[in-house]
Design a protein around this motif. Sequence first.
Motif, PDB file in Angstrom:
ATOM      1  N   MET A  34       1.984  31.823  61.988  1.00 23.11           N
ATOM      2  CA  MET A  34       0.880  30.947  61.662  1.00 23.11           C
ATOM      3  C   MET A  34       0.174  31.483  60.410  1.00 23.11           C
ATOM      4  O   MET A  34       0.066  32.682  60.220  1.00 23.11           O
ATOM      5  CB  MET A  34      -0.110  30.880  62.815  1.00 23.11           C
ATOM      6  CG  MET A  34       0.463  30.325  64.111  1.00 23.11           C
ATOM      7  SD  MET A  34       0.865  28.592  64.043  1.00 23.11           S
ATOM      8  CE  MET A  34      -0.666  27.869  64.479  1.00 23.11           C
ATOM      9  N   VAL A  35      -0.300  30.568  59.598  1.00 15.88           N
ATOM     10  CA  VAL A  35      -1.035  30.881  58.384  1.00 15.88           C
ATOM     11  C   VAL A  35      -2.481  30.452  58.591  1.00 15.88           C
ATOM     12  O   VAL A  35      -2.740  29.344  59.065  1.00 15.88           O
ATOM     13  CB  VAL A  35      -0.431  30.121  57.180  1.00 15.88           C
ATOM     14  CG1 VAL A  35      -1.230  30.352  55.929  1.00 15.88           C
ATOM     15  CG2 VAL A  35       1.012  30.515  56.975  1.00 15.88           C
ATOM     16  N   HIS A  89       5.647  27.215  55.579  1.00 15.98           N
ATOM     17  CA  HIS A  89       6.567  28.188  54.989  1.00 15.98           C
ATOM     18  C   HIS A  89       6.418  28.324  53.485  1.00 15.98           C
ATOM     19  O   HIS A  89       7.021  29.202  52.886  1.00 15.98           O
ATOM     20  CB  HIS A  89       7.997  27.821  55.353  1.00 15.98           C
ATOM     21  CG  HIS A  89       8.246  27.914  56.836  1.00 15.98           C
ATOM     22  ND1 HIS A  89       7.854  26.942  57.726  1.00 15.98           N
ATOM     23  CD2 HIS A  89       8.810  28.884  57.582  1.00 15.98           C
ATOM     24  CE1 HIS A  89       8.182  27.300  58.941  1.00 15.98           C
ATOM     25  NE2 HIS A  89       8.766  28.482  58.894  1.00 15.98           N
ATOM     26  N   SER A  90       5.636  27.425  52.857  1.00 19.77           N
ATOM     27  CA  SER A  90       5.399  27.507  51.416  1.00 19.77           C
ATOM     28  C   SER A  90       4.054  26.862  51.109  1.00 19.77           C
ATOM     29  O   SER A  90       3.511  26.089  51.910  1.00 19.77           O
ATOM     30  CB  SER A  90       6.499  26.800  50.631  1.00 19.77           C
ATOM     31  OG  SER A  90       6.422  25.396  50.814  1.00 19.77           O
ATOM     32  N   LEU A  91       3.541  27.170  49.940  1.00 16.77           N
ATOM     33  CA  LEU A  91       2.283  26.561  49.511  1.00 16.77           C
ATOM     34  C   LEU A  91       2.445  25.046  49.392  1.00 16.77           C
ATOM     35  O   LEU A  91       1.543  24.290  49.742  1.00 16.77           O
ATOM     36  CB  LEU A  91       1.842  27.166  48.177  1.00 16.77           C
ATOM     37  CG  LEU A  91       0.492  26.748  47.642  1.00 16.77           C
ATOM     38  CD1 LEU A  91      -0.614  27.043  48.635  1.00 16.77           C
ATOM     39  CD2 LEU A  91       0.208  27.429  46.319  1.00 16.77           C
ATOM     40  N   LYS A  92       3.606  24.598  48.949  1.00 20.53           N
ATOM     41  CA  LYS A  92       3.867  23.157  48.829  1.00 20.53           C
ATOM     42  C   LYS A  92       3.785  22.469  50.197  1.00 20.53           C
ATOM     43  O   LYS A  92       3.179  21.417  50.341  1.00 20.53           O
ATOM     44  CB  LYS A  92       5.237  22.931  48.194  1.00 20.53           C
ATOM     45  CG  LYS A  92       5.544  21.499  47.904  1.00 20.53           C
ATOM     46  CD  LYS A  92       6.864  21.375  47.155  1.00 20.53           C
ATOM     47  CE  LYS A  92       7.091  19.940  46.747  1.00 20.53           C
ATOM     48  NZ  LYS A  92       8.265  19.804  45.898  1.00 20.53           N
ATOM     49  N   GLU A  93       4.382  23.080  51.206  1.00 19.82           N
ATOM     50  CA  GLU A  93       4.337  22.535  52.561  1.00 19.82           C
ATOM     51  C   GLU A  93       2.898  22.500  53.078  1.00 19.82           C
ATOM     52  O   GLU A  93       2.474  21.517  53.698  1.00 19.82           O
ATOM     53  CB  GLU A  93       5.208  23.397  53.474  1.00 19.82           C
ATOM     54  CG  GLU A  93       5.362  22.866  54.871  1.00 19.82           C
ATOM     55  CD  GLU A  93       6.265  23.756  55.724  1.00 19.82           C
ATOM     56  OE1 GLU A  93       5.999  23.824  56.933  1.00 19.82           O
ATOM     57  OE2 GLU A  93       7.199  24.379  55.192  1.00 19.82           O
ATOM     58  N   LEU A  94       2.146  23.537  52.789  1.00 19.11           N
ATOM     59  CA  LEU A  94       0.745  23.585  53.194  1.00 19.11           C
ATOM     60  C   LEU A  94      -0.055  22.472  52.528  1.00 19.11           C
ATOM     61  O   LEU A  94      -0.851  21.787  53.167  1.00 19.11           O
ATOM     62  CB  LEU A  94       0.153  24.946  52.836  1.00 19.11           C
ATOM     63  CG  LEU A  94      -1.346  25.117  53.053  1.00 19.11           C
ATOM     64  CD1 LEU A  94      -1.692  24.998  54.517  1.00 19.11           C
ATOM     65  CD2 LEU A  94      -1.809  26.434  52.490  1.00 19.11           C
ATOM     66  N   LYS A  95       0.177  22.270  51.242  1.00 25.07           N
ATOM     67  CA  LYS A  95      -0.528  21.226  50.494  1.00 25.07           C
ATOM     68  C   LYS A  95      -0.234  19.842  51.084  1.00 25.07           C
ATOM     69  O   LYS A  95      -1.135  19.023  51.229  1.00 25.07           O
ATOM     70  CB  LYS A  95      -0.114  21.288  49.027  1.00 25.07           C
ATOM     71  CG  LYS A  95      -0.903  20.383  48.133  1.00 25.07           C
ATOM     72  CD  LYS A  95      -0.501  20.598  46.680  1.00 25.07           C
ATOM     73  CE  LYS A  95      -1.244  19.688  45.749  1.00 25.07           C
ATOM     74  NZ  LYS A  95      -0.831  19.874  44.350  1.00 25.07           N
ATOM     75  N   LEU A 104      -3.972  33.657  48.053  1.00 22.59           N
ATOM     76  CA  LEU A 104      -3.105  34.112  49.126  1.00 22.59           C
ATOM     77  C   LEU A 104      -3.398  35.588  49.336  1.00 22.59           C
ATOM     78  O   LEU A 104      -3.205  36.397  48.426  1.00 22.59           O
ATOM     79  CB  LEU A 104      -1.630  33.913  48.749  1.00 22.59           C
ATOM     80  CG  LEU A 104      -0.593  34.562  49.655  1.00 22.59           C
ATOM     81  CD1 LEU A 104      -0.701  34.043  51.088  1.00 22.59           C
ATOM     82  CD2 LEU A 104       0.805  34.344  49.098  1.00 22.59           C
ATOM     83  N   ASN A 105      -3.926  35.913  50.508  1.00 24.95           N
ATOM     84  CA  ASN A 105      -4.302  37.299  50.819  1.00 24.95           C
ATOM     85  C   ASN A 105      -5.156  37.895  49.709  1.00 24.95           C
ATOM     86  O   ASN A 105      -4.915  38.993  49.218  1.00 24.95           O
ATOM     87  CB  ASN A 105      -3.048  38.138  51.086  1.00 24.95           C
ATOM     88  CG  ASN A 105      -2.246  37.598  52.251  1.00 24.95           C
ATOM     89  OD1 ASN A 105      -2.799  37.120  53.234  1.00 24.95           O
ATOM     90  ND2 ASN A 105      -0.938  37.633  52.138  1.00 24.95           N
ATOM     91  N   LEU A 118       5.299  31.604  52.304  1.00 19.83           N
ATOM     92  CA  LEU A 118       4.232  32.073  53.183  1.00 19.83           C
ATOM     93  C   LEU A 118       4.872  32.661  54.430  1.00 19.83           C
ATOM     94  O   LEU A 118       5.939  32.223  54.859  1.00 19.83           O
ATOM     95  CB  LEU A 118       3.311  30.917  53.573  1.00 19.83           C
ATOM     96  CG  LEU A 118       2.629  30.170  52.424  1.00 19.83           C
ATOM     97  CD1 LEU A 118       1.857  28.973  52.955  1.00 19.83           C
ATOM     98  CD2 LEU A 118       1.736  31.084  51.628  1.00 19.83           C
ATOM     99  N   LYS A 119       4.198  33.654  55.007  1.00 13.14           N
ATOM    100  CA  LYS A 119       4.709  34.244  56.240  1.00 13.14           C
ATOM    101  C   LYS A 119       3.580  34.300  57.273  1.00 13.14           C
ATOM    102  O   LYS A 119       2.403  34.218  56.927  1.00 13.14           O
ATOM    103  CB  LYS A 119       5.311  35.619  55.982  1.00 13.14           C
ATOM    104  CG  LYS A 119       4.344  36.645  55.445  1.00 13.14           C
ATOM    105  CD  LYS A 119       5.078  37.937  55.115  1.00 13.14           C
ATOM    106  CE  LYS A 119       4.169  39.019  54.623  1.00 13.14           C
ATOM    107  NZ  LYS A 119       3.240  38.698  53.581  1.00 13.14           N
ATOM    108  N   SER A 120       3.956  34.433  58.492  1.00 16.84           N
ATOM    109  CA  SER A 120       2.980  34.500  59.569  1.00 16.84           C
ATOM    110  C   SER A 120       1.986  35.630  59.303  1.00 16.84           C
ATOM    111  O   SER A 120       2.368  36.732  58.917  1.00 16.84           O
ATOM    112  CB  SER A 120       3.695  34.738  60.894  1.00 16.84           C
ATOM    113  OG  SER A 120       2.768  34.699  61.958  1.00 16.84           O
ATOM    114  N   GLY A 121       0.716  35.330  59.468  1.00 15.31           N
ATOM    115  CA  GLY A 121      -0.341  36.305  59.240  1.00 15.31           C
ATOM    116  C   GLY A 121      -0.987  36.198  57.866  1.00 15.31           C
ATOM    117  O   GLY A 121      -2.022  36.814  57.624  1.00 15.31           O
ATOM    118  N   ASP A 122      -0.384  35.412  56.959  1.00 18.27           N
ATOM    119  CA  ASP A 122      -0.990  35.227  55.636  1.00 18.27           C
ATOM    120  C   ASP A 122      -2.317  34.494  55.753  1.00 18.27           C
ATOM    121  O   ASP A 122      -2.516  33.679  56.659  1.00 18.27           O
ATOM    122  CB  ASP A 122      -0.063  34.426  54.716  1.00 18.27           C
ATOM    123  CG  ASP A 122       1.045  35.265  54.102  1.00 18.27           C
ATOM    124  OD1 ASP A 122       0.950  36.507  54.133  1.00 18.27           O
ATOM    125  OD2 ASP A 122       2.009  34.668  53.583  1.00 18.27           O
TER     126      ASP A 122
END
Length: 73
Positions: free
Chosen positions: A1-2, A20-26, A46-47, A58-62
Amino acid sequence: MVKIEFLGPINKENIEIQAHSLKELKEFLKQDESLQEWLGLCAVALNDKIIFDENQPLKSGDKIALLPPVCGG
């Protein structure tokens, strides 16, 4: 999870999602009408480091922070 933090005047509670990526998050955030005006204006950290690459993995915990533009005096 991010974890996503919405700073300043965005006025939303922090959330956690699977991305899994900034694009997916957007793409996920575009679904929220209250965020649409902010997505084109905000810097993204990011962090605690500003990033620009939508393909950034992106990885879990970011931690992602949306940083709206500010002005002061």
